[in-house]
Design an enzyme around this catalytic site. Structure first.
Site, short mmCIF file in Angstrom:
data_model
loop_
_atom_site.label_atom_id
_atom_site.label_comp_id
_atom_site.label_asym_id
_atom_site.label_seq_id
_atom_site.Cartn_x
_atom_site.Cartn_y
_atom_site.Cartn_z
N HIS A 164 -2.66 44.29 38.27
CA HIS A 164 -4.10 44.29 38.60
C HIS A 164 -4.79 43.13 37.87
O HIS A 164 -4.26 42.64 36.86
CB HIS A 164 -4.76 45.59 38.08
CG HIS A 164 -4.40 46.83 38.83
ND1 HIS A 164 -3.89 47.94 38.22
CD2 HIS A 164 -4.53 47.15 40.15
CE1 HIS A 164 -3.70 48.90 39.11
NE2 HIS A 164 -4.07 48.45 40.29
N CYS A 249 -7.22 51.31 31.92
CA CYS A 249 -7.00 52.09 33.14
C CYS A 249 -7.00 53.59 32.90
O CYS A 249 -6.99 54.38 33.84
CB CYS A 249 -5.72 51.66 33.84
SG CYS A 249 -4.28 51.83 32.82
N1 LIG Z 1 -5.62 49.82 36.15
C1 LIG Z 1 -4.35 49.86 35.75
O1 LIG Z 1 -3.88 49.01 35.01
N2 LIG Z 1 -3.60 50.84 36.23
C2 LIG Z 1 -2.24 51.03 35.89
C3 LIG Z 1 -1.51 51.75 36.97
C4 LIG Z 1 -0.06 51.92 36.67
C5 LIG Z 1 0.70 52.71 37.71
N3 LIG Z 1 2.04 52.94 37.28
C6 LIG Z 1 0.73 51.98 39.04
O2 LIG Z 1 1.64 51.21 39.27
O3 LIG Z 1 -0.15 52.19 39.86
#
Ligand SMILES: NC(=O)NCCC[C@H](N)C(=O)O
Length: 259
Positions: A164, A249
């Site tokens: 992201h 996140c």
């Molecule tokens: N905003 C973020 O950095 N989100 C992390 C999401 C990690 C999750 N394992 C994903 O791949 O969607």
């Protein structure tokens, strides 16, 4: 304008270890340790003056703890996301219910748009959005349509090296964008850019009063910020880092709710 300090959080699923990994190798995750780290993260928010509100758990969704990805909030308007990762789409409903109960106006990203909150970095009224693996052009258009009438300026930037936009860059309280250069597509996209020496040093949550919530895994970046007059507040989020998560996140910060 009313200021609020409310953080939406969601407790980790016992299935966290089954979550998505895209840019890193999968490592074993200790779900019990992850829960303790999450509790310490929530406690740090509370200690520094934030009220925390829990969205209902979605234990069937391994990545539900990364609640930031379910929405983007500007002023008192929440744009509920449509995650680019299909397995994450069932996460949005309970998060939407939680912010509706807090008094947010709600808008939604619609098909064929995809957008995840981790791709959106707000600095004042400038809203940077990462066009990458999880957010598509139609998602960017819908973000513009939702927030430009509220006075935001939406700036799309490329994201190709990390999950992201906010895995690559966040910003200090003075608006300086911080990033670990090998993972930033285009530092020149930002008016002021400060390189940091560690990947996780690029992720800060602004707690207020110059305090920066950040991962304990970035001590050299913390020292750099302290030298600039800020106060790092380190938390160990190692189990979430294994799942490509970062300190931003794990919560949605609601700073301008009419409470
Ligand atoms: N905003 C973020 O950095 N989100 C992390 C999401 C990690 C999750 N394992 C994903 O791949 O969607």
């Amino acid at each position: 304008m009313t200021t609020s300090r409310i953080a939406l959080v969601r407790r980790p699923s016992p299935r966290l270890a089954e979550g998505l990994v895209t840019h890193i190798d999968r490592k074993p995750v200790d779900a019990a340790l992850a829960l303790r780290q999450w509790e310490a993260y929530v406690a740090a928010l509370k200690t520094h003056g934030w009220e925390t509100v829990e969205a209902d758990p979605v234990d069937a969704c391994p990545d539900g703890v990364f609640v930031e990805d379910t929405m983007v909030v500007h002023r008192n308007v929440a744009l509920v996301s449509r995650p680019g990762a299909e397995s994450r789409r069932p996460e949005t409903a309970a998060a939407e219910a939680a912010v509706t109960a807090l008094g947010c106006s709600v808008n939604r990203v619609r098909e064929p748009g995809t957008l995840e909150g981790g791709d959106v970095l707000k600095i004042g009224d400038t809203v940077y959005v990462g066009r990458g693996g999880r957010t598509n052009g139609e998602g960017v258009r819908q973000l513009r349509a939702a927030f430009e009438p509220l006075g935001a300026r939406v700036v799309a930037v490329p994201v190709s090296k990390v999950l992201h936009l906010k895995s690559a860059v966040t910003a200090l309280p003075d608006g300086t964008v911080i990033g670990y250069p090998p993972l930033v597509d285009d530092p020149a996209a930002f008016p002021r850019f400060l390189p940091v020496p560690e990947e996780s040093g690029a992720h800060v949550v602004l707690l207020g009063g110059g305090r920066l919530l950040m991962a304990a895994s970035a001590p050299r970046s913390a020292a750099l910020f302290a030298d600039l007059g800020y106060t790092p507040v380190p938390v160990d989020i190692g189990e979430f880092e294994k799942m490509e998560g970062c300190v931003t996140c794990l919560s949605v910060r609601l700073r301008e709710l009419y409470v």
